[in-house]
Scaffold this active site. Structure first.
Site, PDB file in Angstrom:
ATOM      1  N   CYS A 211       0.863  -1.185   0.000  1.00 21.72           N
ATOM      2  CA  CYS A 211       0.000   0.000   0.000  1.00 21.72           C
ATOM      3  C   CYS A 211       0.897   1.231   0.000  1.00 21.72           C
ATOM      4  CB  CYS A 211      -0.976  -0.024   1.183  1.00 21.72           C
ATOM      5  SG  CYS A 211      -0.202   0.015   2.811  1.00 21.72           S
TER       6      CYS A 211
ATOM      7  N   ASP B 231      -8.232   3.797   1.164  1.00 25.98           N
ATOM      8  CA  ASP B 231      -7.267   4.253   2.166  1.00 25.98           C
ATOM      9  C   ASP B 231      -8.037   4.759   3.391  1.00 25.98           C
ATOM     10  OD1 ASP B 231      -5.337   5.495   3.654  1.00 25.98           O
ATOM     11  OD2 ASP B 231      -4.452   6.593   1.970  1.00 25.98           O
TER      12      ASP B 231
ATOM     13  N   ARG C 202      -3.366  -0.642   5.363  1.00 22.63           N
ATOM     14  CA  ARG C 202      -3.952  -1.702   4.525  1.00 22.63           C
ATOM     15  C   ARG C 202      -3.054  -2.907   4.305  1.00 22.63           C
ATOM     16  NH1 ARG C 202      -5.071   2.265  -0.297  1.00 22.63           N
ATOM     17  NH2 ARG C 202      -3.173   3.121   0.660  1.00 22.63           N
TER      18      ARG C 202
HETATM   19  P1  4NP Z   1      -1.787   2.809   4.140  1.00 15.96           P
HETATM   20  O1  4NP Z   1      -2.428   4.151   4.733  1.00 15.96           O
HETATM   21  O2  4NP Z   1      -1.234   3.145   2.778  1.00 15.96           O
HETATM   22  O3  4NP Z   1      -2.968   1.883   4.062  1.00 15.96           O
HETATM   23  O4  4NP Z   1      -0.735   2.376   5.135  1.00 15.96           O
HETATM   24  C1  4NP Z   1      -1.732   5.355   4.791  1.00 15.96           C
HETATM   25  C2  4NP Z   1      -0.808   5.561   5.782  1.00 15.96           C
HETATM   26  C3  4NP Z   1      -0.148   6.771   5.867  1.00 15.96           C
HETATM   27  C4  4NP Z   1      -0.415   7.772   4.961  1.00 15.96           C
HETATM   28  C5  4NP Z   1      -1.346   7.555   3.956  1.00 15.96           C
HETATM   29  C6  4NP Z   1      -2.003   6.356   3.880  1.00 15.96           C
HETATM   30  N1  4NP Z   1       0.234   9.010   5.074  1.00 15.96           N
HETATM   31  O5  4NP Z   1      -0.093   9.927   4.292  1.00 15.96           O
HETATM   32  O6  4NP Z   1       1.113   9.185   5.941  1.00 15.96           O
END
Ligand code: 4NP
Length: 155
Positions: free
Chosen positions: A9, A126, A15
């Site tokens: 992800c 997300d 995710r």
């Molecule tokens: P992930 O979610 O891609 O599902 O781990 C996110 C975690 C952090 C961020 C964005 C999405 N961020 O912008 O820091």
């Protein structure tokens, strides 16, 4: 034969660690641990070394699961090392393949939701900027996708 699966992800704190932990849960439940190695990574590097997001861990805890892990960034070598790379959304898919300009490994990279059997989502949304519902939804969606993925890999 051991198959190496990598879930990817953006941040590797919501995710993809959820997908990795859920897949390991299903694999263990079926006694298939010796046949699979699961890992996860993020296309971005902001959270390297961090455990899964506490909101994701809380949602997992409600179902009696402990999500473990330490975030790392996806690297080009992962395209060689893993047999199957599962992207949570289209941005992840594009960013993974950006590290494979000759498209040598493109066949290994799949959209996670392509394995869903009951949900019609095309991407794992997300949950980072939303509320608890988003984290619960991601877990439901990933259980569906992981069940379908395990079924396809057993064939
Ligand atoms: P992930 O979610 O891609 O599902 O781990 C996110 C975690 C952090 C961020 C964005 C999405 N961020 O912008 O820091």
């Amino acid at each position: 034969m051991t198959q190496k699966l990598l879930f990817v992800c953006l941040g590797n704190i919501c995710r993809s660690p959820a997908a990795e932990n859920i897949m390991n849960h299903l694999i263990a439940r079926e006694g298939l641990g010796e046949h699979f190695i699961c890992d996860s990574a993020g296309t971005g590097g902001w959270h390297v070394g961090a455990p899964p997001d506490r909101r994701m861990r809380a949602a997992a805890k409600e179902r009696g699961m402990d999500f473990v892990g330490s975030a790392r960034q996806f690297q080009a070598i992962d395209l060689q090392e893993f047999d199957l790379i599962l992207a949570m959304d289209r941005d992840n898919y594009r960013n993974i393949l950006a590290l494979d300009p000759q498209k040598k490994f493109a066949d290994k990279v799949k959209m996670m939701c392509g394995y869903c059997e009951t949900h019609s989502d095309k991407e794992v949304p997300d949950p980072y900027y939303g509320g608890a519902d988003g984290f619960n939804y991601v877990i439901d969606l990933l259980f569906d996708a992981c069940r379908g993925l395990l079924k396809s890999l057993k064939n």
